[in-house]
Design an enzyme around this catalytic site. Structure first.
Site, PDB file in Angstrom:
ATOM      1  N   ASP A  45     -10.904  93.845 -70.164  1.00  0.00           N
ATOM      2  CA  ASP A  45     -12.013  94.100 -69.245  1.00  0.00           C
ATOM      3  C   ASP A  45     -13.258  94.582 -69.975  1.00  0.00           C
ATOM      4  O   ASP A  45     -14.383  94.296 -69.562  1.00  0.00           O
ATOM      5  CB  ASP A  45     -11.590  95.128 -68.194  1.00  0.00           C
ATOM      6  CG  ASP A  45     -10.600  94.550 -67.190  1.00  0.00           C
ATOM      7  OD1 ASP A  45     -10.506  93.312 -67.099  1.00  0.00           O
ATOM      8  OD2 ASP A  45      -9.911  95.329 -66.508  1.00  0.00           O
ATOM      9  N   LYS A 169     -10.929 104.687 -59.377  1.00  0.00           N
ATOM     10  CA  LYS A 169      -9.539 104.827 -58.907  1.00  0.00           C
ATOM     11  C   LYS A 169      -8.899 106.086 -59.476  1.00  0.00           C
ATOM     12  O   LYS A 169      -8.178 106.809 -58.775  1.00  0.00           O
ATOM     13  CB  LYS A 169      -8.721 103.598 -59.282  1.00  0.00           C
ATOM     14  CG  LYS A 169      -7.258 103.673 -58.864  1.00  0.00           C
ATOM     15  CD  LYS A 169      -6.506 102.416 -59.251  1.00  0.00           C
ATOM     16  CE  LYS A 169      -5.042 102.506 -58.832  1.00  0.00           C
ATOM     17  NZ  LYS A 169      -4.304 103.561 -59.551  1.00  0.00           N
TER      18      LYS A 169
END
Length: 267
Positions: A45, A169
């Site tokens: 990512d 998160k």
């Protein structure tokens, strides 16, 4: 098809990048570092974030594709051993074949950073964070030009829907489907007692709302836009809102968002 490849730099990613170039040449793809139609990210990512910011000035004209070679590739649709299949599908699409990629567009975060030394603008794919470098951050948080709270704590994270699965998160924020055009505010270790109070809960703002974060003391701050770090000691404020632009990803096969979440976090 005009393409560009950006890899993570480890041996596996470099080898895959070389393989991609060889297969692309056989299919008549043209390497273009200035104005590619497709940018292939080979790595994790972090590599995708780097690719995004490399072509930040051409976002409306580019679609991204991710090939996963790391431990967690939330943005990646393809595994290393699937590279030939990806190239074949890209070739079919390029030659007006039966397989056409589905272009999905995800919301981005627009930032206006106001400092005593000048103003700058940024676009974030994942998130923006503001943290103190020497101690507790003191910041006023406004929503739609109305004072909402006075924050004291380690910092504040503003995330996009796709970024909601990243740092947000870990802060207890909600995972938000990327078709929802919104930004999320999450506090980082806020101080809450009988003297100091904050909401203490993540907030979702729709695309027609904005939030401003005002520095309320002399403090050295670390501003992070995705993977870009900026140290400031003269911050006035940061305005955050859903950007007008969107990022595009080319899906050459179905990979629904919740399947992506399950694969990334549940295995």
């Amino acid at each position: 098809m005009r393409y560009y490849v950006l890899d993570r730099g480890d041996q596996l990613s470099v080898d895959l990048s070389e393989q991609f170039h060889k297969m692309a040449a056989k299919h008549g793809f043209r390497l273009d570092a200035e104005s590619p139609e497709i940018v292939v990210s080979i790595g994790g990512d972090g590599t995708m974030l780097h690719a995004f910011h490399t072509f930040i000035d051409h976002i409306p004209d580019i679609a991204f594709v991710g090939v996963h070679t790391g431990h967690l590739g939330f943005y990646a649709d393809w595994q290393a051993d699937e590279l030939p299949q990806l190239v074949e599908l890209m070739s079919s699409a390029s030659n007006s074949g039966s397989v056409r990629p589905r272009i999905v567009k995800y919301p981005l975060l627009e930032l206006e950073i106001h400092r005593k030394s000048g103003n700058t603008s940024y676009i974030a794919l994942n998130e923006f964070t503001l943290k103190g470098m020497d101690g507790t951050v003191v910041a006023q948080v406004d929503i739609n030009d109305q004072t909402f709270e006075m924050f004291r704590g380690d910092g504040i994270c503003i995330s996009t829907p796709t970024g909601s699965t990243a740092y947000n998160k870990s802060l207890g924020g909600a995972m938000v489907h990327p078709t929802i055009e919104a930004l999320q505010i999450a506090e980082i270790a806020s101080i809450n007692n009988r003297v100091f109070r904050t909401m203490g809960s993540p907030l979702l703002l729709p695309k027609h709302h904005h939030t401003d974060i005002f520095s309320r003391k002399e403090q050295r701050l670390l501003l992070t836009i995705d993977h870009i770090n900026i140290q400031v000691d003269d911050l006035i404020s940061v305005r955050c809102q859903v950007a007008k632009e969107k990022v595009s990803f080319a899906r050459y096969r179905p990979f629904p968002f919740w399947n992506r979440v399950r694969e990334a976090f549940l295995g």
